[in-house]
Design a protein around this motif. Structure first.
Motif, short mmCIF file in Angstrom:
data_model
loop_
_atom_site.label_atom_id
_atom_site.label_comp_id
_atom_site.label_asym_id
_atom_site.label_seq_id
_atom_site.Cartn_x
_atom_site.Cartn_y
_atom_site.Cartn_z
N ALA A 92 -1.37 -4.72 27.63
CA ALA A 92 -0.66 -3.75 28.47
C ALA A 92 0.77 -3.53 27.99
O ALA A 92 1.24 -2.38 27.94
CB ALA A 92 -0.66 -4.24 29.92
N LYS A 93 1.45 -4.60 27.62
CA LYS A 93 2.85 -4.48 27.25
C LYS A 93 3.06 -4.23 25.76
O LYS A 93 4.13 -3.79 25.35
CB LYS A 93 3.60 -5.74 27.67
CG LYS A 93 3.59 -5.93 29.19
CD LYS A 93 4.40 -7.11 29.65
CE LYS A 93 4.39 -7.19 31.18
NZ LYS A 93 5.20 -8.31 31.71
N GLY A 94 2.03 -4.51 24.96
CA GLY A 94 2.17 -4.32 23.53
C GLY A 94 1.66 -3.00 23.01
O GLY A 94 2.06 -2.57 21.92
N LEU A 95 0.80 -2.33 23.78
CA LEU A 95 0.20 -1.09 23.29
C LEU A 95 1.22 0.00 22.95
O LEU A 95 1.14 0.61 21.88
CB LEU A 95 -0.82 -0.57 24.31
CG LEU A 95 -1.68 0.61 23.84
CD1 LEU A 95 -2.43 0.26 22.57
CD2 LEU A 95 -2.65 1.03 24.94
N PRO A 96 2.22 0.26 23.82
CA PRO A 96 3.21 1.29 23.46
C PRO A 96 3.95 0.96 22.16
O PRO A 96 4.15 1.84 21.31
CB PRO A 96 4.17 1.30 24.66
CG PRO A 96 3.35 0.76 25.79
CD PRO A 96 2.46 -0.27 25.18
N GLY A 97 4.33 -0.30 22.00
CA GLY A 97 5.02 -0.70 20.78
C GLY A 97 4.12 -0.61 19.56
O GLY A 97 4.58 -0.28 18.46
N LEU A 98 2.83 -0.89 19.75
CA LEU A 98 1.88 -0.79 18.64
C LEU A 98 1.77 0.65 18.16
O LEU A 98 1.76 0.91 16.95
CB LEU A 98 0.51 -1.31 19.09
CG LEU A 98 -0.62 -1.20 18.08
CD1 LEU A 98 -0.31 -2.01 16.83
CD2 LEU A 98 -1.95 -1.64 18.69
N VAL A 99 1.69 1.58 19.10
CA VAL A 99 1.60 3.00 18.73
C VAL A 99 2.87 3.42 17.98
O VAL A 99 2.80 4.12 16.96
CB VAL A 99 1.41 3.87 19.99
CG1 VAL A 99 1.51 5.35 19.64
CG2 VAL A 99 0.06 3.56 20.64
N THR A 100 4.03 2.97 18.47
CA THR A 100 5.29 3.30 17.80
C THR A 100 5.34 2.71 16.40
O THR A 100 5.77 3.37 15.44
CB THR A 100 6.48 2.78 18.62
OG1 THR A 100 6.45 3.37 19.93
CG2 THR A 100 7.80 3.13 17.95
N MET A 101 4.89 1.46 16.26
CA MET A 101 4.89 0.82 14.94
C MET A 101 4.02 1.58 13.96
O MET A 101 4.42 1.83 12.82
CB MET A 101 4.40 -0.63 15.05
CG MET A 101 4.38 -1.34 13.71
SD MET A 101 3.64 -3.00 13.76
CE MET A 101 1.90 -2.60 13.97
#
Length: 227
Positions: free
Chosen positions: A210-219
């Motif tokens: 839940a908390k890592g998905l947005p950062g993963l997309v950005t990465m």
């Protein structure tokens, strides 16, 4: 950390925060921690304040002004560590500078011309070669993963942070040593991430998703911009 039978080094810190935690708040936390532990301070030998910039953007690459260390964006975004990375990069950067200067000097000697770049474009190319040695594509990809890790840490609460580090230090030394020292390649970092996910509890996995998905997309988006 004990320094002698009667002196001890105490540190109150924040792993990573946005916005940063004021020094006064950290001081209050330290005093509360000492009271809880039943420790009484008789005297203070030295008080130090330190702020380590984590994350942020790399310098504009390439540029004529060269950098190393913090000025070159070499602080580990997830840990704040930098010394081992700088010590490892310094000889490489120095050798690249020497190679660039020697190429100009050798050419000038052969042609009996001044020992200096022949044009602004050549000077730019020399600087670009040094920056490329310091931040090759593999290092840029690695940094994006570290930035992704920092973004996850920023979102974890106390309980989640403890669970995270419980899983982190249960990994093989190759993985957690390599992550802290920035020795893992991007491919190895993917293996590190999968191993960390596997070692985490079921509730921790849901939180990481839940908390890592947005950062993963950005990465992933930022990785496509590395050329």
């Amino acid at each position: 950390m004990p320094l002698s039978a009667t002196s001890v080094f105490l540190e109150e810190t924040s792993l990573v925060a946005r916005p940063i935690i004021p020094f006064e708040d950290l001081k209050v936390r330290l005093e509360a921690r000492l009271k809880y532990l039943g420790l009484e301070i008789k005297s203070i030998s030295e008080e130090e304040y330190c702020r380590i910039p984590m994350g942020g953007a790399l310098p504009t690459l390439p540029q004529r002004v060269l950098g190393l260390g913090g000025t070159a964006g070499m602080v580990h975004p997830s840990t704040g560590y930098m010394i081992s990375r700088v010590l490892g990069a310094a000889p490489l950067v120095a050798d690249t500078i020497i190679d660039q200067l020697c190429s100009v000097s050798d050419r000038a000697q052969d042609r009996n011309t001044p020992r200096a770049p022949r044009s602004e474009e050549e000077a730019d190319a020399m600087a670009a070669a040094v920056w490329a040695a310091l931040w090759p594509k593999r290092r840029q990809r690695q940094r994006e993963f570290f930035w992704f890790g920092m973004e996850i840490l920023l979102k974890l609460d106390l309980h989640e942070t403890r669970n995270f580090f419980s899983a982190f230090f249960s990994l093989s030394e190759h993985h957690w040593h390599g992550f802290l020292s920035a020795r893992l390649t991007f491919t190895e970092l993917i293996g590190f991430g999968l191993s960390l996910f596997a070692k985490s509890s079921s509730s921790a996995r849901l939180g990481l998703i839940a908390k890592g998905l947005p950062g993963l997309v950005t990465m992933l988006a930022r990785l496509t911009q590395i050329k």
